[in-house]
Design a protein around this motif. Structure first.
Motif, PDB file in Angstrom:
ATOM      1  N   TRP A 183       0.852  -1.186   0.000  1.00  0.00           N
ATOM      2  CA  TRP A 183       0.000   0.000   0.000  1.00  0.00           C
ATOM      3  C   TRP A 183       0.888   1.236   0.000  1.00  0.00           C
ATOM      4  CZ3 TRP A 183      -5.193  -0.316  -0.558  1.00  0.00           C
ATOM      5  CH2 TRP A 183      -5.788  -1.567  -0.326  1.00  0.00           C
ATOM      6  N   ARG A 184       0.445   2.285  -0.670  1.00  0.00           N
ATOM      7  CA  ARG A 184       1.190   3.544  -0.744  1.00  0.00           C
ATOM      8  C   ARG A 184       0.303   4.695  -0.278  1.00  0.00           C
ATOM      9  NH1 ARG A 184       4.697   0.815  -0.126  1.00  0.00           N
ATOM     10  NH2 ARG A 184       5.894  -0.252  -1.691  1.00  0.00           N
ATOM     11  N   PRO A 185       0.890   5.681   0.390  1.00  0.00           N
ATOM     12  CA  PRO A 185       0.095   6.842   0.822  1.00  0.00           C
ATOM     13  C   PRO A 185      -0.590   7.506  -0.368  1.00  0.00           C
ATOM     14  CG  PRO A 185       2.274   6.886   1.825  1.00  0.00           C
ATOM     15  CD  PRO A 185       2.292   5.792   0.792  1.00  0.00           C
ATOM     16  N   ALA A 186      -1.859   7.831  -0.207  1.00  0.00           N
ATOM     17  CA  ALA A 186      -2.635   8.491  -1.273  1.00  0.00           C
ATOM     18  C   ALA A 186      -3.722   9.348  -0.633  1.00  0.00           C
ATOM     19  CB  ALA A 186      -3.246   7.453  -2.207  1.00  0.00           C
ATOM     20  N   PRO A 187      -3.320  10.421   0.058  1.00  0.00           N
ATOM     21  CA  PRO A 187      -4.333  11.246   0.739  1.00  0.00           C
ATOM     22  C   PRO A 187      -5.318  11.865  -0.248  1.00  0.00           C
ATOM     23  CG  PRO A 187      -2.188  12.319   0.763  1.00  0.00           C
ATOM     24  CD  PRO A 187      -1.983  10.949   0.193  1.00  0.00           C
ATOM     25  N   GLU A 188      -6.585  11.897   0.150  1.00  0.00           N
ATOM     26  CA  GLU A 188      -7.632  12.476  -0.694  1.00  0.00           C
ATOM     27  C   GLU A 188      -7.532  13.994  -0.725  1.00  0.00           C
ATOM     28  OE1 GLU A 188     -11.101  11.064  -1.685  1.00  0.00           O
ATOM     29  OE2 GLU A 188     -10.066   9.159  -1.961  1.00  0.00           O
ATOM     30  N   LYS A 189      -6.975  14.586   0.335  1.00  0.00           N
ATOM     31  CA  LYS A 189      -6.782  16.029   0.368  1.00  0.00           C
ATOM     32  C   LYS A 189      -5.551  16.342   1.200  1.00  0.00           C
ATOM     33  CE  LYS A 189      -9.307  17.603   4.293  1.00  0.00           C
ATOM     34  NZ  LYS A 189     -10.078  18.702   4.757  1.00  0.00           N
ATOM     35  N   LYS A 190      -5.100  17.565   1.120  1.00  0.00           N
ATOM     36  CA  LYS A 190      -3.920  17.980   1.870  1.00  0.00           C
ATOM     37  C   LYS A 190      -4.354  18.479   3.245  1.00  0.00           C
ATOM     38  CE  LYS A 190       0.080  20.933   1.679  1.00  0.00           C
ATOM     39  NZ  LYS A 190       0.832  21.924   0.956  1.00  0.00           N
ATOM     40  N   GLY A 237     -10.672  18.343  14.863  1.00  0.00           N
ATOM     41  CA  GLY A 237     -10.115  18.827  16.126  1.00  0.00           C
ATOM     42  C   GLY A 237     -11.149  18.958  17.223  1.00  0.00           C
ATOM     43  N   THR A 238     -12.378  18.579  16.940  1.00  0.00           N
ATOM     44  CA  THR A 238     -13.431  18.674  17.944  1.00  0.00           C
ATOM     45  C   THR A 238     -13.971  17.280  18.237  1.00  0.00           C
ATOM     46  OG1 THR A 238     -15.118  18.942  16.238  1.00  0.00           O
ATOM     47  CG2 THR A 238     -14.113  20.951  17.094  1.00  0.00           C
ATOM     48  N   GLY A 239     -14.663  17.170  19.297  1.00  0.00           N
ATOM     49  CA  GLY A 239     -15.278  15.883  19.638  1.00  0.00           C
ATOM     50  C   GLY A 239     -14.241  14.808  19.886  1.00  0.00           C
ATOM     51  N   VAL A 240     -14.433  13.668  19.255  1.00  0.00           N
ATOM     52  CA  VAL A 240     -13.564  12.522  19.473  1.00  0.00           C
ATOM     53  C   VAL A 240     -12.174  12.758  18.899  1.00  0.00           C
ATOM     54  CG1 VAL A 240     -13.291  10.050  19.024  1.00  0.00           C
ATOM     55  CG2 VAL A 240     -15.547  10.971  19.516  1.00  0.00           C
ATOM     56  N   GLY A 241     -12.053  13.510  17.812  1.00  0.00           N
ATOM     57  CA  GLY A 241     -10.753  13.785  17.214  1.00  0.00           C
ATOM     58  C   GLY A 241     -10.307  12.731  16.219  1.00  0.00           C
ATOM     59  N   PHE A 242     -11.249  12.278  15.403  1.00  0.00           N
ATOM     60  CA  PHE A 242     -10.918  11.286  14.385  1.00  0.00           C
ATOM     61  C   PHE A 242      -9.890  11.839  13.397  1.00  0.00           C
ATOM     62  CE2 PHE A 242     -15.373  10.166  15.421  1.00  0.00           C
ATOM     63  CZ  PHE A 242     -15.160   8.856  15.838  1.00  0.00           C
ATOM     64  N   CYS A 243      -9.003  10.986  12.901  1.00  0.00           N
ATOM     65  CA  CYS A 243      -8.109  11.319  11.794  1.00  0.00           C
ATOM     66  C   CYS A 243      -8.266  10.247  10.727  1.00  0.00           C
ATOM     67  CB  CYS A 243      -6.642  11.379  12.238  1.00  0.00           C
ATOM     68  SG  CYS A 243      -6.243  12.803  13.259  1.00  0.00           S
ATOM     69  N   ARG A 244      -8.103  10.666   9.480  1.00  0.00           N
ATOM     70  CA  ARG A 244      -8.249   9.734   8.352  1.00  0.00           C
ATOM     71  C   ARG A 244      -6.946   9.678   7.569  1.00  0.00           C
ATOM     72  NH1 ARG A 244     -12.630  10.199   3.467  1.00  0.00           N
ATOM     73  NH2 ARG A 244     -11.315   9.166   1.935  1.00  0.00           N
ATOM     74  N   PHE A 245      -6.534   8.452   7.267  1.00  0.00           N
ATOM     75  CA  PHE A 245      -5.328   8.189   6.497  1.00  0.00           C
ATOM     76  C   PHE A 245      -5.742   7.382   5.270  1.00  0.00           C
ATOM     77  CE2 PHE A 245      -4.225   8.860  10.843  1.00  0.00           C
ATOM     78  CZ  PHE A 245      -3.024   9.550  10.812  1.00  0.00           C
ATOM     79  N   ASP A 246      -5.280   7.785   4.094  1.00  0.00           N
ATOM     80  CA  ASP A 246      -5.686   7.139   2.844  1.00  0.00           C
ATOM     81  C   ASP A 246      -4.495   6.489   2.146  1.00  0.00           C
ATOM     82  OD1 ASP A 246      -8.463   7.839   2.904  1.00  0.00           O
ATOM     83  OD2 ASP A 246      -7.882   9.880   2.375  1.00  0.00           O
ATOM     84  N   TYR A 247      -4.780   5.323   1.556  1.00  0.00           N
ATOM     85  CA  TYR A 247      -3.755   4.533   0.862  1.00  0.00           C
ATOM     86  C   TYR A 247      -4.302   4.029  -0.466  1.00  0.00           C
ATOM     87  CZ  TYR A 247      -1.570   4.412   5.462  1.00  0.00           C
ATOM     88  OH  TYR A 247      -0.999   4.775   6.662  1.00  0.00           O
ATOM     89  N   ARG A 248      -3.372   3.603  -1.315  1.00  0.00           N
ATOM     90  CA  ARG A 248      -3.735   3.018  -2.612  1.00  0.00           C
ATOM     91  C   ARG A 248      -2.780   1.862  -2.893  1.00  0.00           C
ATOM     92  NH1 ARG A 248      -6.049   5.228  -7.674  1.00  0.00           N
ATOM     93  NH2 ARG A 248      -6.662   6.894  -6.303  1.00  0.00           N
ATOM     94  N   ARG A 249      -3.337   0.796  -3.462  1.00  0.00           N
ATOM     95  CA  ARG A 249      -2.533  -0.332  -3.952  1.00  0.00           C
ATOM     96  C   ARG A 249      -3.159  -0.771  -5.262  1.00  0.00           C
ATOM     97  NH1 ARG A 249      -2.123  -5.594  -0.335  1.00  0.00           N
ATOM     98  NH2 ARG A 249      -4.270  -5.766  -0.999  1.00  0.00           N
ATOM     99  N   ASP A 250      -2.430  -0.559  -6.342  1.00  0.00           N
ATOM    100  CA  ASP A 250      -2.969  -0.806  -7.677  1.00  0.00           C
ATOM    101  C   ASP A 250      -4.268  -0.008  -7.825  1.00  0.00           C
ATOM    102  OD1 ASP A 250      -0.797  -2.519  -8.189  1.00  0.00           O
ATOM    103  OD2 ASP A 250      -1.873  -4.219  -7.314  1.00  0.00           O
ATOM    104  N   LEU A 251      -5.375  -0.666  -8.086  1.00  0.00           N
ATOM    105  CA  LEU A 251      -6.652   0.039  -8.242  1.00  0.00           C
ATOM    106  C   LEU A 251      -7.463   0.082  -6.948  1.00  0.00           C
ATOM    107  CD1 LEU A 251      -7.721  -1.325 -11.746  1.00  0.00           C
ATOM    108  CD2 LEU A 251      -6.620   0.858 -11.188  1.00  0.00           C
ATOM    109  N   GLN A 252      -6.929  -0.500  -5.892  1.00  0.00           N
ATOM    110  CA  GLN A 252      -7.632  -0.523  -4.611  1.00  0.00           C
ATOM    111  C   GLN A 252      -7.359   0.752  -3.824  1.00  0.00           C
ATOM    112  OE1 GLN A 252      -5.594  -4.166  -3.318  1.00  0.00           O
ATOM    113  NE2 GLN A 252      -7.634  -5.012  -2.983  1.00  0.00           N
ATOM    114  N   ARG A 253      -8.347   1.196  -3.069  1.00  0.00           N
ATOM    115  CA  ARG A 253      -8.193   2.323  -2.159  1.00  0.00           C
ATOM    116  C   ARG A 253      -8.538   1.850  -0.754  1.00  0.00           C
ATOM    117  NH1 ARG A 253      -6.674   6.901  -3.747  1.00  0.00           N
ATOM    118  NH2 ARG A 253      -7.549   8.007  -1.995  1.00  0.00           N
ATOM    119  N   LEU A 254      -7.883   2.431   0.218  1.00  0.00           N
ATOM    120  CA  LEU A 254      -8.107   2.062   1.612  1.00  0.00           C
ATOM    121  C   LEU A 254      -8.081   3.325   2.457  1.00  0.00           C
ATOM    122  CD1 LEU A 254      -8.222  -0.112   3.923  1.00  0.00           C
ATOM    123  CD2 LEU A 254      -5.717   0.017   3.931  1.00  0.00           C
TER     124      LEU A 254
END
Length: 113
Positions: free
Chosen positions: A47-54, A75-92
């Protein structure tokens, strides 16, 4: 005619062998592991880093990690963070929650899709 019969008998077996031989393994993720551990496993699995936005500087501060895959943090509430990846045509996408809620801290994996 005999070849057609043989092929029709072997085709389901060949399809099963072919699909399992070329199928990519599922991501090695576990709920509650740190994003650093998850990232290490994902990179090793192709898998390789592939953020949807900066992400903003504030989002980077909340994430407390310098991973290229970071897309965003709330930055509010629970404080979720999202990390995006790509492998070939797959996204995660991997969502984390902070290990120290309410403060910038290395996230722990909450869910992924």
């Amino acid at each position: 005619m005999g070849r057609c019969v043989l092929l029709s008998l072997l085709l389901p077996w060949l399809m099963g062998v072919g699909s399992s031989a070329f199928a990519k393994p599922e991501p090695q993720l576990n709920a509650r592991q740190t994003i650093l551990e998850a990232n290490r496993h994902l990179i090793a699995d192709g898998w390789r880093p592939a953020p949807e936005k900066k992400p903003t500087q504030e989002e980077r501060r909340w994430a407390s990690v310098a991973l290229e895959s970071l897309s965003a943090c709330s930055g509010t509430g629970v404080g979720f963070c999202r990390f995006d990846y790509r492998r070939d045509l797959q996204r995660l996408s991997v969502v984390t929650v902070p290990s120290k809620p309410g403060r910038p801290s290395v996230g722990r994996v909450e869910r992924w899709w």
